[in-house]
Design a protein around this motif. Structure first.
Motif, short mmCIF file in Angstrom:
data_model
loop_
_atom_site.label_atom_id
_atom_site.label_comp_id
_atom_site.label_asym_id
_atom_site.label_seq_id
_atom_site.Cartn_x
_atom_site.Cartn_y
_atom_site.Cartn_z
N VAL A 152 -10.20 2.40 9.78
CA VAL A 152 -8.68 2.39 10.78
C VAL A 152 -7.50 3.24 10.12
N ASN A 153 -7.42 3.10 8.72
CA ASN A 153 -6.18 3.34 8.09
C ASN A 153 -6.40 4.91 7.68
N ALA A 154 -6.60 5.82 8.80
CA ALA A 154 -6.81 7.30 8.47
C ALA A 154 -5.98 7.88 7.99
N LEU A 155 -4.39 7.67 8.22
CA LEU A 155 -3.38 8.29 7.38
C LEU A 155 -2.95 7.59 6.02
N GLY A 156 -3.82 6.65 5.82
CA GLY A 156 -3.56 6.01 4.29
C GLY A 156 -2.51 4.86 4.46
N ALA B 257 -21.27 12.75 7.15
CA ALA B 257 -20.45 13.98 7.17
C ALA B 257 -19.02 13.61 7.23
N GLY B 258 -18.26 14.92 7.15
CA GLY B 258 -16.94 14.61 6.85
C GLY B 258 -16.57 13.59 5.79
N LEU B 259 -15.79 12.53 6.16
CA LEU B 259 -15.45 11.60 5.25
C LEU B 259 -16.05 10.32 5.56
N MET B 260 -17.21 10.17 6.26
CA MET B 260 -18.01 9.09 6.29
C MET B 260 -19.47 9.19 5.68
N TRP B 261 -19.64 8.49 4.75
CA TRP B 261 -20.82 8.63 3.78
C TRP B 261 -21.64 7.17 3.46
N GLY B 262 -22.82 7.37 3.67
CA GLY B 262 -23.98 6.20 3.35
C GLY B 262 -24.57 6.60 2.00
N PRO C 240 -9.52 6.98 3.46
CA PRO C 240 -8.52 7.62 4.40
C PRO C 240 -8.63 9.35 4.63
N LEU C 241 -8.36 9.75 5.55
CA LEU C 241 -8.56 11.06 6.06
C LEU C 241 -7.69 11.97 5.14
N VAL C 242 -6.62 11.53 4.54
CA VAL C 242 -5.65 12.40 3.81
C VAL C 242 -6.00 12.37 2.49
N ILE C 243 -6.75 11.65 1.96
CA ILE C 243 -7.12 11.61 0.58
C ILE C 243 -7.43 13.30 0.01
N SER C 244 -7.10 13.25 -1.41
CA SER C 244 -7.00 14.59 -1.84
C SER C 244 -8.57 14.62 -2.85
N ARG C 245 -9.04 15.78 -3.25
CA ARG C 245 -10.28 15.89 -3.92
C ARG C 245 -9.98 15.07 -5.09
N GLY D 73 0.75 -1.26 0.16
CA GLY D 73 0.13 0.01 -0.05
C GLY D 73 0.66 1.27 0.02
N GLU D 74 0.36 2.08 -0.63
CA GLU D 74 1.17 3.64 -0.61
C GLU D 74 0.05 4.80 -0.86
N GLY D 75 -0.06 5.68 0.23
CA GLY D 75 -1.00 6.75 -0.13
C GLY D 75 -2.44 5.96 0.35
#
Length: 415
Positions: free
Chosen positions: A53-57, A350-355, A389-394, A31-33
């Motif tokens: 779990v892998n919020a930082l990618g 909300a945020g980066l949690m979507w259904g 992951p929370l670090v994901i880009s647009r 894995g990377e990013g």
């Protein structure tokens, strides 16, 4: 004499694992990013982050360094009979940034919720048991019941399974733990169920993850807070999936305007190493005595050292702002995708949690997405769950949306 084979050199076989999961067929090797690769060299854009779990990618250099540093001390584990600095530092960090007075560390989200149930009952006995019977020597305390909400998921161990509203998970293991009730997400029913003479705690996910990514209305949470305060009932927020930056605030309760009495945490806490936590207010902390609860591995020096690094990243105001702003944009794009394709019934989160509610089976969509190089989750028969992951880009989110649109439009027509 039999030849010994090292586990690291023995040929792998999924057949040797107990079949508690329906695993995807590919073997992940790197894995990377925000990208994973399988043994065949196929790449997958990850919209699951290992179920939040892998919020930082993947391949985060600081996380790798923290693991190496934690192991380099030579003390991977030390019993909780002795002090070690990383756990104490982590507890102080969490207490300083939250409502809490104390923190308890364990190994998973289910353990955190089990511990919260015990702490609630211990506190309830301290305030409600007959004088001289705080330890329960002469009988049970009437104020002991735990209430959870319809749609809840609090874990699969036997105690919290009783508070998990998934019939298929519960039925094979009855009888479940007693003294636990599931109530509707309705303040009128809760007004009846939450009898202060009997109920020790109510546990709530601010956003129900496994239950369909359903946002519990802040108004209901505020009424619930007023009710539980008046009736001396502990309010527990299960933030195992929705907390620690997932909604764009460090803690999910910060988005609600409600301060709970306990918060349970896990998933991203130690960057993929097993760790959970219970944050408790001063009154509940005062009721807990040595010997009331324990853990062999919880808060060990290695995992706590890593968690200190992870929280330094997840608590970064710039990252939290990124989650809020990018998440709001992503929610708009999902809604636009639904309007454009007619394949989506509803979008929540909300945020980066979507259904995403779909007309077609969510499982079928997940499979086609995997074949197209996108990993997504389900949260019910007709709900997709997206937890990147929370670090994901647009840019990566847009790329995933494009794949998802192709997958949706290639499926069955809406019913």
């Amino acid at each position: 004499m039999a030849t010994l084979v090292s586990p690291t050199t023995a040929a792998g076989s999924a057949d040797a694992l107990l079949g508690t999961y329906k695993r995807a067929p590919m073997e992940l090797v790197r894995g990377e990013g925000v990208t994973l690769w399988d043994a065949e060299g196929n790449a997958y854009l990850d919209f699951t982050s290992g179920i939040a779990v892998n919020a930082l990618g993947y391949g985060d250099a600081g996380l790798v360094r923290a693991i190496q540093e934690g192991a380099a001390s030579g003390i991977v584990h030390a019993s909780n009979l002795f002090r070690t600095a990383p756990g104490e530092q982590l507890a102080a960090w969490l207490v300083e940034r939250s409502f809490a007075s104390k923190a308890f560390f364990c190994n998973s989200g289910a353990e955190a919720n089990e511990g919260a149930f015990k702490f609630a009952r211990r506190w309830a006995r301290a305030i409600a048991a007959p004088p001289g019977d705080e330890l329960g020597v002469f009988g049970a305390c009437a104020k002991h019941e735990i209430v959870s909400l319809r749609g809840a998921f609090h874990g699969r161990t036997l105690g919290v399974l009783a508070a998990t509203d998934r019939p298929a998970y519960r039925a094979p293991f009855r009888p479940l733990a007693g003294g636990v009730t599931i109530a509707e997400r309705d303040i009128r029913e809760l007004d009846v169920v939450l009898d202060g003479e009997r109920v020790a705690a109510v546990i709530v996910e601010p956003i129900q993850g496994e239950g369909g990514v359903r946002v519990v209305a802040p108004g209901l949470l505020k009424e619930l807070r007023a009710m539980t305060t008046e009736r001396r009932i502990a309010l527990v927020f299960d933030e195992i999936q929705c907390g620690l930056g997932r909604l764009g605030t460090l803690f999910a309760y910060e988005t609600t305007g409600v301060e709970p009495d306990m918060v349970t945490l896990a998933k991203p806490l130690a960057g993929g190493l097993p760790m959970g936590a219970i944050l408790v207010n001063a009154e509940i902390a005062a009721a807990i005595k040595p010997g009331d609860h324990g853990t062999t591995f919880g808060g060990g020096p290695l995992v706590a050292h890593v968690a200190n690094y992870v929280l330094s990243r997840l608590g970064d105001p710039a990252l939290l702002a990124h989650v809020r702003e990018t998440g709001a944009w992503f929610g708009e794009q999902l809604r636009a995708l639904g309007e454009r394709t007619g394949k989506i019934r509803a979008v929540r989160g909300a945020g980066l949690m979507w259904g995403v509610d779909t007309h077609e089976s969510a499982g079928a969509i997940v499979e086609r997405a995997r074949q197209a190089g996108l990993l997504v989750l389900t949260a019910g028969e007709y709900t997709l769950r997206i937890l990147p992951p929370l670090v994901i880009s647009r840019e990566d989110l847009a790329r995933g949306l494009s794949v998802l649109e192709g997958v949706l439009t290639s499926g069955a027509p809406p019913k």
